[in-house]
Design a protein around this motif. Structure first.
Motif, PDB file in Angstrom:
ATOM      1  N   ALA A 147     -18.041  -2.135 -22.703  1.00  0.00           N
ATOM      2  CA  ALA A 147     -18.292  -2.152 -21.262  1.00  0.00           C
ATOM      3  C   ALA A 147     -16.981  -2.390 -20.513  1.00  0.00           C
ATOM      4  O   ALA A 147     -15.995  -2.865 -21.091  1.00  0.00           O
ATOM      5  N   THR A 148     -16.963  -2.065 -19.233  1.00  0.00           N
ATOM      6  CA  THR A 148     -15.733  -2.225 -18.462  1.00  0.00           C
ATOM      7  C   THR A 148     -15.984  -2.870 -17.104  1.00  0.00           C
ATOM      8  O   THR A 148     -17.037  -2.703 -16.496  1.00  0.00           O
ATOM      9  N   LEU A 149     -14.976  -3.614 -16.672  1.00  0.00           N
ATOM     10  CA  LEU A 149     -14.813  -4.011 -15.288  1.00  0.00           C
ATOM     11  C   LEU A 149     -13.756  -3.079 -14.696  1.00  0.00           C
ATOM     12  O   LEU A 149     -13.293  -2.165 -15.370  1.00  0.00           O
ATOM     13  N   GLY A 150     -13.364  -3.323 -13.448  1.00  0.00           N
ATOM     14  CA  GLY A 150     -12.366  -2.452 -12.843  1.00  0.00           C
ATOM     15  C   GLY A 150     -11.592  -3.155 -11.753  1.00  0.00           C
ATOM     16  O   GLY A 150     -11.936  -4.264 -11.333  1.00  0.00           O
ATOM     17  N   PRO A 151     -10.522  -2.537 -11.259  1.00  0.00           N
ATOM     18  CA  PRO A 151      -9.760  -3.107 -10.151  1.00  0.00           C
ATOM     19  C   PRO A 151     -10.615  -3.243  -8.896  1.00  0.00           C
ATOM     20  O   PRO A 151     -11.612  -2.541  -8.737  1.00  0.00           O
ATOM     21  N   ILE A 152     -10.188  -4.134  -8.006  1.00  0.00           N
ATOM     22  CA  ILE A 152     -10.925  -4.363  -6.772  1.00  0.00           C
ATOM     23  C   ILE A 152     -10.088  -3.951  -5.559  1.00  0.00           C
ATOM     24  O   ILE A 152     -10.332  -4.419  -4.447  1.00  0.00           O
ATOM     25  N   ASP A 153      -9.087  -3.084  -5.779  1.00  0.00           N
ATOM     26  CA  ASP A 153      -8.239  -2.643  -4.672  1.00  0.00           C
ATOM     27  C   ASP A 153      -9.067  -1.848  -3.665  1.00  0.00           C
ATOM     28  O   ASP A 153      -9.824  -0.964  -4.031  1.00  0.00           O
ATOM     29  N   PRO A 154      -8.935  -2.145  -2.376  1.00  0.00           N
ATOM     30  CA  PRO A 154      -9.753  -1.469  -1.356  1.00  0.00           C
ATOM     31  C   PRO A 154      -9.427   0.014  -1.248  1.00  0.00           C
ATOM     32  O   PRO A 154      -8.296   0.444  -1.494  1.00  0.00           O
ATOM     33  N   GLN A 155     -10.435   0.773  -0.855  1.00  0.00           N
ATOM     34  CA  GLN A 155     -10.291   2.206  -0.611  1.00  0.00           C
ATOM     35  C   GLN A 155     -10.661   2.479   0.845  1.00  0.00           C
ATOM     36  O   GLN A 155     -11.673   1.998   1.337  1.00  0.00           O
ATOM     37  N   LEU A 156      -9.828   3.259   1.520  1.00  0.00           N
ATOM     38  CA  LEU A 156     -10.117   3.663   2.898  1.00  0.00           C
ATOM     39  C   LEU A 156     -10.495   5.141   2.880  1.00  0.00           C
ATOM     40  O   LEU A 156      -9.620   6.008   2.778  1.00  0.00           O
ATOM     41  N   GLY A 157     -11.787   5.399   2.936  1.00  0.00           N
ATOM     42  CA  GLY A 157     -12.250   6.763   2.752  1.00  0.00           C
ATOM     43  C   GLY A 157     -11.951   7.198   1.330  1.00  0.00           C
ATOM     44  O   GLY A 157     -12.375   6.561   0.368  1.00  0.00           O
ATOM     45  N   GLN A 158     -11.186   8.270   1.167  1.00  0.00           N
ATOM     46  CA  GLN A 158     -10.801   8.759  -0.154  1.00  0.00           C
ATOM     47  C   GLN A 158      -9.411   8.278  -0.562  1.00  0.00           C
ATOM     48  O   GLN A 158      -8.898   8.682  -1.600  1.00  0.00           O
ATOM     49  N   MET A 159      -8.815   7.396   0.222  1.00  0.00           N
ATOM     50  CA  MET A 159      -7.437   6.987  -0.033  1.00  0.00           C
ATOM     51  C   MET A 159      -7.361   5.526  -0.459  1.00  0.00           C
ATOM     52  O   MET A 159      -7.940   4.650   0.190  1.00  0.00           O
ATOM     53  N   PRO A 160      -6.610   5.245  -1.526  1.00  0.00           N
ATOM     54  CA  PRO A 160      -6.380   3.844  -1.911  1.00  0.00           C
ATOM     55  C   PRO A 160      -5.520   3.155  -0.863  1.00  0.00           C
ATOM     56  O   PRO A 160      -4.485   3.700  -0.435  1.00  0.00           O
ATOM     57  N   ALA A 161      -5.914   1.968  -0.456  1.00  0.00           N
ATOM     58  CA  ALA A 161      -5.158   1.238   0.563  1.00  0.00           C
ATOM     59  C   ALA A 161      -3.728   0.977   0.093  1.00  0.00           C
ATOM     60  O   ALA A 161      -2.778   1.044   0.891  1.00  0.00           O
ATOM     61  N   ALA A 162      -3.554   0.698  -1.203  1.00  0.00           N
ATOM     62  CA  ALA A 162      -2.215   0.407  -1.720  1.00  0.00           C
ATOM     63  C   ALA A 162      -1.303   1.632  -1.637  1.00  0.00           C
ATOM     64  O   ALA A 162      -0.101   1.510  -1.379  1.00  0.00           O
ATOM     65  N   SER A 163      -1.867   2.812  -1.861  1.00  0.00           N
ATOM     66  CA  SER A 163      -1.051   4.033  -1.827  1.00  0.00           C
ATOM     67  C   SER A 163      -0.582   4.349  -0.413  1.00  0.00           C
ATOM     68  O   SER A 163       0.471   4.970  -0.223  1.00  0.00           O
ATOM     69  N   LEU A 164      -1.346   3.940   0.591  1.00  0.00           N
ATOM     70  CA  LEU A 164      -0.917   4.148   1.976  1.00  0.00           C
ATOM     71  C   LEU A 164       0.333   3.324   2.284  1.00  0.00           C
ATOM     72  O   LEU A 164       1.164   3.727   3.104  1.00  0.00           O
ATOM     73  N   GLN A 165       0.479   2.171   1.597  1.00  0.00           N
ATOM     74  CA  GLN A 165       1.688   1.368   1.790  1.00  0.00           C
ATOM     75  C   GLN A 165       2.909   2.091   1.238  1.00  0.00           C
ATOM     76  O   GLN A 165       4.021   1.961   1.769  1.00  0.00           O
ATOM     77  N   VAL A 166       2.702   2.859   0.172  1.00  0.00           N
ATOM     78  CA  VAL A 166       3.807   3.614  -0.424  1.00  0.00           C
ATOM     79  C   VAL A 166       4.333   4.665   0.547  1.00  0.00           C
ATOM     80  O   VAL A 166       5.535   4.937   0.614  1.00  0.00           O
ATOM     81  N   VAL A 167       3.422   5.272   1.316  1.00  0.00           N
ATOM     82  CA  VAL A 167       3.839   6.266   2.311  1.00  0.00           C
ATOM     83  C   VAL A 167       4.812   5.637   3.305  1.00  0.00           C
ATOM     84  O   VAL A 167       5.852   6.232   3.659  1.00  0.00           O
ATOM     85  N   LEU A 168       4.520   4.413   3.763  1.00  0.00           N
ATOM     86  CA  LEU A 168       5.391   3.735   4.721  1.00  0.00           C
ATOM     87  C   LEU A 168       6.755   3.433   4.115  1.00  0.00           C
ATOM     88  O   LEU A 168       7.775   3.413   4.815  1.00  0.00           O
ATOM     89  N   GLN A 169       6.772   3.177   2.808  1.00  0.00           N
ATOM     90  CA  GLN A 169       8.025   2.842   2.138  1.00  0.00           C
ATOM     91  C   GLN A 169       8.898   4.075   1.899  1.00  0.00           C
ATOM     92  O   GLN A 169      10.129   4.000   1.914  1.00  0.00           O
ATOM     93  N   LYS A 170       8.271   5.228   1.676  1.00  0.00           N
ATOM     94  CA  LYS A 170       9.017   6.412   1.263  1.00  0.00           C
ATOM     95  C   LYS A 170       9.358   7.370   2.398  1.00  0.00           C
ATOM     96  O   LYS A 170      10.160   8.282   2.223  1.00  0.00           O
ATOM     97  N   LYS A 171       8.752   7.165   3.568  1.00  0.00           N
ATOM     98  CA  LYS A 171       9.016   8.072   4.686  1.00  0.00           C
ATOM     99  C   LYS A 171       9.461   7.276   5.909  1.00  0.00           C
ATOM    100  O   LYS A 171       9.066   6.114   6.100  1.00  0.00           O
ATOM    101  N   GLU A 172      10.250   7.906   6.726  1.00  0.00           N
ATOM    102  CA  GLU A 172      10.660   7.300   7.982  1.00  0.00           C
ATOM    103  C   GLU A 172       9.473   7.297   8.953  1.00  0.00           C
ATOM    104  O   GLU A 172       8.671   8.238   8.954  1.00  0.00           O
ATOM    105  N   PRO A 173       9.363   6.258   9.776  1.00  0.00           N
ATOM    106  CA  PRO A 173       8.245   6.204  10.731  1.00  0.00           C
ATOM    107  C   PRO A 173       8.113   7.456  11.592  1.00  0.00           C
ATOM    108  O   PRO A 173       6.997   7.884  11.908  1.00  0.00           O
ATOM    109  N   LYS A 174       9.253   8.057  11.958  1.00  0.00           N
ATOM    110  CA  LYS A 174       9.200   9.260  12.802  1.00  0.00           C
ATOM    111  C   LYS A 174       8.578  10.454  12.085  1.00  0.00           C
ATOM    112  O   LYS A 174       8.140  11.415  12.727  1.00  0.00           O
TER     113      LYS A 174
END
Length: 282
Positions: A147-174
């Protein structure tokens, strides 16, 4: 006296009626079997048994598959059951769920933690995401070996909340559109909230430092959202996990068959195993 007989149309309608009523009879039989099995398990363990089981369901007319998740209706029902259970009575919760609404899972988890009697969560197959959050609140988690448990990282729609932070780190705000910036902001807040909830659930069992470490690990997006955390990994992390799952709990899951109108993808001939009480492999 003139004998009356069935016409071909009478026979047709009789067959049609029996076919229409058969699913109702089968459902009633399953419900009665579940009730008896729950009562038996409660007698054996001296506990209150609650099941939270989500199966993929099929719409009766169009046949589209629908996956069920933890929702507000589930939290309302379970909160009522826990409230009606004597404070010192052990509580056994059988979980089989892909997760669901964070607010509903959090409500259930807080009620589980607040219960004064021992709470055991059984995971026969999987309890992912919000199901894992509920399991964190228990005094003991009992899983079957695979049997398995799993991570509890939040999802916003179809997007992982943590991955959205990566976008801010890798791209300029503009170079980032407003909607992505807003979602990333909401994602950061969601991660912080889930971390705080998990930490509060684990603090009494693991201590403050370990509780923070585990809550960050499970919610920061270290793994994909469907990453399986098996029992040995859960123990390494520090969760109170055992694999001594009662046979009655595994048998209980056979009373929650997957509703389907498709050709089954797994078939076998059940063979009795006297040494294990006639258990069927599923």
């Amino acid at each position: 006296m003139e004998a009356t007989g069935f016409s071909i149309f009478d026979i047709f309608w009789l067959i049609f009626l029996m076919s229409a009523l058969q699913p109702i009879f089968q459902r009633k039989m399953l419900e009665n079997m579940r009730a008896r099995q729950i009562a038996k398990l409660e007698r054996e363990r001296g506990s209150r048994v609650v099941l939270l089981v989500h199966r993929q369901e099929t719409m009766s007319f169009l046949g589209f598959p629908l996956m069920r998740y933890i929702d507000i209706n589930d939290s309302e029902e379970i909160l009522r059951v826990i409230h009606a259970t004597p404070k010192d009575k052990p509580l056994d919760i059988i979980l089989h769920t892909p997760g669901g609404m964070v607010i509903a899972a959090t409500q259930i988890a807080r009620a589980v933690k607040a219960h004064e009697g021992k709470v055991t969560v059984f995971v026969p197959h999987f309890a992912m995401s919000g199901g894992t959050l509920i399991a964190l609140a228990a005094d003991e988690i009992v899983m079957s070996p695979h049997a398995t448990l799993g991570p509890i990282d939040p999802q916003l729609g179809q997007m992982p909340a943590a991955s959205l932070q990566v976008v801010l780190q890798k791209k300029e705000p503009k170079d980032i559109d407003d909607q992505t910036i807003v979602m990333a902001d909401q994602g950061a807040k969601a991660i912080a909230q889930v971390q705080a909830t998990a930490e509060a659930l684990l603090k009494d069992k693991l201590g403050a430092e370990k509780a923070r470490e585990v809550s960050v690990m499970l919610s920061e997006g270290r793994w994909t959202h469907d990453y399986p955390i098996f029992a040995e990994h859960a123990r390494e992390i520090g969760l109170p996990v055992s694999t001594d799952i009662p046979e009655a709990v595994l048998q209980m899951m056979t009373l929650y068959p997957q509703p389907t109108q498709r050709q089954p993808s797994v078939e076998y001939i059940p063979h009795s195993q006297p040494s294990q009480g006639g258990r069927r492999a599923h």
